[in-house]
Design a protein around this motif. Structure first.
Motif, PDB file in Angstrom:
ATOM      1  N   ASP A  47       3.295 -22.814 -14.277  1.00  0.00           N
ATOM      2  CA  ASP A  47       3.431 -23.349 -12.916  1.00  0.00           C
ATOM      3  C   ASP A  47       3.233 -24.867 -12.904  1.00  0.00           C
ATOM      4  N   ALA A  48       2.203 -25.341 -13.588  1.00  0.00           N
ATOM      5  CA  ALA A  48       1.921 -26.778 -13.626  1.00  0.00           C
ATOM      6  C   ALA A  48       3.054 -27.544 -14.307  1.00  0.00           C
ATOM      7  N   MET A  49       3.612 -26.982 -15.352  1.00  0.00           N
ATOM      8  CA  MET A  49       4.724 -27.635 -16.050  1.00  0.00           C
ATOM      9  C   MET A  49       5.948 -27.736 -15.136  1.00  0.00           C
ATOM     10  N   LEU A  50       6.210 -26.670 -14.393  1.00  0.00           N
ATOM     11  CA  LEU A  50       7.339 -26.685 -13.463  1.00  0.00           C
ATOM     12  C   LEU A  50       7.147 -27.729 -12.381  1.00  0.00           C
ATOM     13  N   VAL A  51       5.953 -27.780 -11.814  1.00  0.00           N
ATOM     14  CA  VAL A  51       5.655 -28.771 -10.766  1.00  0.00           C
ATOM     15  C   VAL A  51       5.848 -30.180 -11.320  1.00  0.00           C
ATOM     16  N   ALA A  52       5.424 -30.402 -12.552  1.00  0.00           N
ATOM     17  CA  ALA A  52       5.603 -31.722 -13.175  1.00  0.00           C
ATOM     18  C   ALA A  52       7.086 -32.073 -13.330  1.00  0.00           C
ATOM     19  N   LEU A  53       7.929 -31.047 -13.450  1.00  0.00           N
ATOM     20  CA  LEU A  53       9.375 -31.260 -13.544  1.00  0.00           C
ATOM     21  C   LEU A  53      10.032 -31.385 -12.168  1.00  0.00           C
ATOM     22  N   GLY A  54       9.223 -31.214 -11.115  1.00  0.00           N
ATOM     23  CA  GLY A  54       9.761 -31.275  -9.760  1.00  0.00           C
ATOM     24  C   GLY A  54      10.382 -29.972  -9.301  1.00  0.00           C
ATOM     25  N   ILE A  55       9.980 -28.870  -9.937  1.00  0.00           N
ATOM     26  CA  ILE A  55      10.522 -27.553  -9.610  1.00  0.00           C
ATOM     27  C   ILE A  55       9.427 -26.711  -8.970  1.00  0.00           C
ATOM     28  N   TYR A  56       9.729 -26.124  -7.828  1.00  0.00           N
ATOM     29  CA  TYR A  56       8.780 -25.232  -7.171  1.00  0.00           C
ATOM     30  C   TYR A  56       8.773 -23.912  -7.935  1.00  0.00           C
ATOM     31  N   PRO A  57       7.607 -23.458  -8.454  1.00  0.00           N
ATOM     32  CA  PRO A  57       7.542 -22.239  -9.269  1.00  0.00           C
ATOM     33  C   PRO A  57       8.118 -20.989  -8.590  1.00  0.00           C
ATOM     34  N   GLY A  58       8.058 -20.925  -7.276  1.00  0.00           N
ATOM     35  CA  GLY A  58       8.601 -19.770  -6.569  1.00  0.00           C
ATOM     36  C   GLY A  58      10.121 -19.724  -6.540  1.00  0.00           C
ATOM     37  N   ASP A  59      10.756 -20.788  -6.998  1.00  0.00           N
ATOM     38  CA  ASP A  59      12.220 -20.845  -6.989  1.00  0.00           C
ATOM     39  C   ASP A  59      12.864 -20.369  -8.284  1.00  0.00           C
ATOM     40  N   VAL A  60      12.044 -20.074  -9.291  1.00  0.00           N
ATOM     41  CA  VAL A  60      12.589 -19.639 -10.581  1.00  0.00           C
ATOM     42  C   VAL A  60      11.978 -18.304 -10.989  1.00  0.00           C
ATOM     43  N   LEU A  61      12.663 -17.621 -11.884  1.00  0.00           N
ATOM     44  CA  LEU A  61      12.150 -16.357 -12.392  1.00  0.00           C
ATOM     45  C   LEU A  61      11.261 -16.649 -13.594  1.00  0.00           C
ATOM     46  N   ILE A  62      10.047 -16.128 -13.551  1.00  0.00           N
ATOM     47  CA  ILE A  62       9.101 -16.283 -14.649  1.00  0.00           C
ATOM     48  C   ILE A  62       8.811 -14.895 -15.192  1.00  0.00           C
ATOM     49  N   SER A  63       8.935 -14.741 -16.501  1.00  0.00           N
ATOM     50  CA  SER A  63       8.659 -13.449 -17.116  1.00  0.00           C
ATOM     51  C   SER A  63       7.913 -13.656 -18.420  1.00  0.00           C
ATOM     52  N   ARG A  64       7.282 -12.608 -18.879  1.00  0.00           N
ATOM     53  CA  ARG A  64       6.572 -12.671 -20.153  1.00  0.00           C
ATOM     54  C   ARG A  64       7.507 -12.177 -21.241  1.00  0.00           C
ATOM     55  N   VAL A  65       7.551 -12.883 -22.344  1.00  0.00           N
ATOM     56  CA  VAL A  65       8.406 -12.498 -23.466  1.00  0.00           C
ATOM     57  C   VAL A  65       7.604 -11.618 -24.410  1.00  0.00           C
ATOM     58  N   VAL A  66       8.158 -10.449 -24.688  1.00  0.00           N
ATOM     59  CA  VAL A  66       7.570  -9.543 -25.667  1.00  0.00           C
ATOM     60  C   VAL A  66       8.702  -9.093 -26.579  1.00  0.00           C
ATOM     61  N   VAL A  67       8.713  -9.643 -27.778  1.00  0.00           N
ATOM     62  CA  VAL A  67       9.739  -9.290 -28.749  1.00  0.00           C
ATOM     63  C   VAL A  67       9.162  -8.191 -29.634  1.00  0.00           C
ATOM     64  N   PRO A  68       9.743  -6.988 -29.551  1.00  0.00           N
ATOM     65  CA  PRO A  68       9.200  -5.887 -30.359  1.00  0.00           C
ATOM     66  C   PRO A  68       9.422  -6.121 -31.844  1.00  0.00           C
ATOM     67  N   GLU A  69       8.483  -5.627 -32.631  1.00  0.00           N
ATOM     68  CA  GLU A  69       8.640  -5.716 -34.079  1.00  0.00           C
ATOM     69  C   GLU A  69       9.722  -4.739 -34.509  1.00  0.00           C
ATOM     70  N   GLU A  70      10.387  -5.075 -35.588  1.00  0.00           N
ATOM     71  CA  GLU A  70      11.386  -4.175 -36.164  1.00  0.00           C
ATOM     72  C   GLU A  70      10.665  -2.942 -36.712  1.00  0.00           C
TER      73      GLU A  70
END
Length: 76
Positions: A47-70
């Protein structure tokens, strides 16, 4: 406003090798799903990084990345 069908189509094409760099982190996606705008293990930091970029966090999709192991299903 996110066009969800386009977003999901583009997000599914995001290179796995690139996505693996963000494993376990929250990522903020561009509105078309082609780029990661910010990423961090802590959501508040994203959220803080987005605000620093001038982007309101509620305007973008934020998700957690979970890459399963093979999983190898080799025989004994």
């Amino acid at each position: 406003m996110i066009e969800i069908n386009e977003f999901r189509r583009n997000q599914s094409r995001f290179p796995r090798a690139e996505l693996e760099k963000y494993n376990g982190q929250f990522v903020a996606w561009s509105d078309d799903g082609t780029r990661i705008l910010a990423a961090h293990a802590e959501l508040a930091q994203v959220d803080a990084m987005l605000v620093a970029l001038g982007i309101y966090p509620g305007d973008v999709l934020i998700s957690r990345v979970v890459v399963p192991e093979e999983i190898a299903w080799d025989g004994w």
